[in-house]
Design a protein around this motif. Structure first.
Motif, PDB file in Angstrom:
ATOM      1  N   ASN A  29       0.833  -1.203   0.000  1.00  0.00           N
ATOM      2  CA  ASN A  29       0.000   0.000   0.000  1.00  0.00           C
ATOM      3  C   ASN A  29       0.870   1.256   0.000  1.00  0.00           C
ATOM      4  O   ASN A  29       0.589   2.238  -0.686  1.00  0.00           O
ATOM      5  N   SER A  30       1.945   1.212   0.758  1.00  0.00           N
ATOM      6  CA  SER A  30       2.859   2.354   0.833  1.00  0.00           C
ATOM      7  C   SER A  30       3.601   2.532  -0.492  1.00  0.00           C
ATOM      8  O   SER A  30       3.706   3.651  -1.012  1.00  0.00           O
ATOM      9  N   ALA A  31       4.087   1.447  -1.084  1.00  0.00           N
ATOM     10  CA  ALA A  31       4.784   1.537  -2.383  1.00  0.00           C
ATOM     11  C   ALA A  31       3.837   2.118  -3.437  1.00  0.00           C
ATOM     12  O   ALA A  31       4.227   2.945  -4.266  1.00  0.00           O
ATOM     13  N   ARG A  32       2.567   1.705  -3.363  1.00  0.00           N
ATOM     14  CA  ARG A  32       1.579   2.195  -4.308  1.00  0.00           C
ATOM     15  C   ARG A  32       1.339   3.697  -4.133  1.00  0.00           C
ATOM     16  O   ARG A  32       1.238   4.445  -5.106  1.00  0.00           O
ATOM     17  N   SER A  33       1.302   4.155  -2.889  1.00  0.00           N
ATOM     18  CA  SER A  33       1.081   5.594  -2.644  1.00  0.00           C
ATOM     19  C   SER A  33       2.263   6.410  -3.160  1.00  0.00           C
ATOM     20  O   SER A  33       2.086   7.515  -3.673  1.00  0.00           O
ATOM     21  N   ILE A  34       3.463   5.877  -3.035  1.00  0.00           N
ATOM     22  CA  ILE A  34       4.673   6.589  -3.485  1.00  0.00           C
ATOM     23  C   ILE A  34       4.674   6.689  -5.014  1.00  0.00           C
ATOM     24  O   ILE A  34       4.849   7.767  -5.595  1.00  0.00           O
ATOM     25  N   ILE A  35       4.452   5.558  -5.676  1.00  0.00           N
ATOM     26  CA  ILE A  35       4.538   5.524  -7.142  1.00  0.00           C
ATOM     27  C   ILE A  35       3.350   6.252  -7.778  1.00  0.00           C
ATOM     28  O   ILE A  35       3.523   7.051  -8.703  1.00  0.00           O
ATOM     29  N   SER A  64       8.734  -7.712  -6.827  1.00  0.00           N
ATOM     30  CA  SER A  64       7.583  -7.939  -7.688  1.00  0.00           C
ATOM     31  C   SER A  64       6.529  -6.832  -7.501  1.00  0.00           C
ATOM     32  O   SER A  64       5.994  -6.304  -8.479  1.00  0.00           O
ATOM     33  N   TRP A  65       6.250  -6.422  -6.262  1.00  0.00           N
ATOM     34  CA  TRP A  65       5.279  -5.330  -6.039  1.00  0.00           C
ATOM     35  C   TRP A  65       5.738  -4.060  -6.756  1.00  0.00           C
ATOM     36  O   TRP A  65       4.966  -3.434  -7.482  1.00  0.00           O
ATOM     37  N   VAL A  66       6.989  -3.682  -6.504  1.00  0.00           N
ATOM     38  CA  VAL A  66       7.460  -2.401  -7.038  1.00  0.00           C
ATOM     39  C   VAL A  66       7.588  -2.477  -8.563  1.00  0.00           C
ATOM     40  O   VAL A  66       7.247  -1.530  -9.271  1.00  0.00           O
ATOM     41  N   GLY A  67       8.024  -3.634  -9.075  1.00  0.00           N
ATOM     42  CA  GLY A  67       8.131  -3.809 -10.522  1.00  0.00           C
ATOM     43  C   GLY A  67       6.773  -3.698 -11.201  1.00  0.00           C
ATOM     44  O   GLY A  67       6.613  -3.034 -12.232  1.00  0.00           O
ATOM     45  N   MET A  68       5.768  -4.306 -10.589  1.00  0.00           N
ATOM     46  CA  MET A  68       4.406  -4.281 -11.125  1.00  0.00           C
ATOM     47  C   MET A  68       3.836  -2.859 -11.121  1.00  0.00           C
ATOM     48  O   MET A  68       3.238  -2.405 -12.086  1.00  0.00           O
ATOM     49  N   LEU A  69       4.032  -2.179  -9.989  1.00  0.00           N
ATOM     50  CA  LEU A  69       3.512  -0.807  -9.870  1.00  0.00           C
ATOM     51  C   LEU A  69       4.207   0.121 -10.863  1.00  0.00           C
ATOM     52  O   LEU A  69       3.566   0.959 -11.492  1.00  0.00           O
ATOM     53  N   ALA A  70       5.522  -0.052 -11.025  1.00  0.00           N
ATOM     54  CA  ALA A  70       6.274   0.799 -11.966  1.00  0.00           C
ATOM     55  C   ALA A  70       5.794   0.556 -13.391  1.00  0.00           C
ATOM     56  O   ALA A  70       5.703   1.480 -14.200  1.00  0.00           O
TER      57      ALA A  70
END
Ligand code: ZN
Length: 287
Positions: A29-35, A64-70
């Motif tokens: 959730n935090s990675a998503r808010s940042i990106i 995987s989370w950050v790669g997907m969001l990016a």
């Protein structure tokens, strides 16, 4: 876009005199808010991860989370490992797909910090990813490391020059210039003269650690002085916790978890967007 190395991103920021926000993610959730916060303002962004967070979630889930969001946005995103002195953790991050790492040898004597930083530099150069290295002792608490205010040491200019000369392709350099991790108790004493002297002699973007709680004027002076990466961790943690707690106070009987997650997301994203604007990086993606 696929994750990119921090080096070209920060070279552009250095040339354009703006700062790229580097937020310490906590969970998906935090990675998503940042990106998504950065994407809404068309700003490049760095998602960085503390060692304890990597150990908590594991390497593959975070990559995987950050790669997907990016991949779902069209801004440059780098996945970075924050303060790390453990070569094994660094190697595992490189293998898992991190696009930059920080080796923190600041507790070591100069020669050892240089030798170990150089070992990691060879690894990151071979992997085609970015490296951040530190010199001097940044005050406050970072992960399990605490540096008392009277033990925080400004970086030595001659040491900085000698250190960076060995690593000309360093993505970003983190000299201790008087900022500290955590919330500031008094007025931070930023060594602007030292920052100016360092950037006059070293053509590498500078990382500003301890960004939480600095005033706009302090961000402006640091960024004008060569800081291209601005780290925010403490305020992000505060938003994460308050985003949940405030809703609980407001609606104590609410039994559904999703509104809490949304409330956290919105609190974190508001802060990300405010900082992206404060650092002047809005609209800089693909500029
Ligand atoms: Zn730091």
């Amino acid at each position: 876009m696929p994750l990119i190395s921090m080096r070209p991103m920060l070279k552009e920021a250095q040339a354009g005199r703006y700062g790229v926000a580097a937020y310490n993610m906590i969970d998906y959730n935090s990675a998503r808010s940042i990106i998504e916060g950065a994407a809404e303002l068309k700003a490049p962004v760095i998602v960085q991860v503390s060692v304890k967070t990597v150990r908590h979630w594991g390497y593959a889930p975070i990559a995987s989370w950050v790669g997907m969001l990016a991949a779902s946005v069209d801004i440059p995103v780098a996945l970075h490992l924050d303060h790390c002195s453990d070569s094994d953790v660094i190697k595992r991050c490189i293998d898992a797909g991190w696009t930059s790492v920080m080796f923190d040898g600041s507790a070591l004597p100069f020669e050892q910090n240089l030798a170990r930083s150089l070992d990691i530099y060879r690894l990151t150069e071979a992997a085609g990813i970015g490296l951040e290295a530190e010199m001097g002792a940044i005050g406050g608490t970072e992960d399990d490391k605490f540096v008392a205010e009277d033990k925080a040491l400004l970086a030595d200019l001659a040491d900085c020059v000698a250190f960076c000369k060995e690593m000309p392709r360093l993505a970003v350099f983190a000299p201790a210039i008087g900022t500290a991790h955590g919330f500031y108790k008094g007025e931070p004493k930023i060594a602007y003269d030292l920052l100016r002297d360092i950037t006059a002699r070293i053509d590498i973007p500078i990382a500003l650690h301890g960004g939480t709680g600095l005033a706009q004027e302090q961000f402006d002076r640091c960024i004008a002085g060569g800081c291209a990466k601005v780290n925010i961790s403490t305020m992000h943690k505060r938003c994460y916790i308050d985003g949940f707690a405030d809703l609980k106070v407001e609606k104590p009987k609410l039994g559904e978890p999703l509104p809490f997650i949304v409330s956290q997301y919105e609190a974190m994203k508001r802060d990300v967007m405010a900082m992206v604007r404060a650092f002047g990086s809005a609209g800089k993606a693909g500029a």
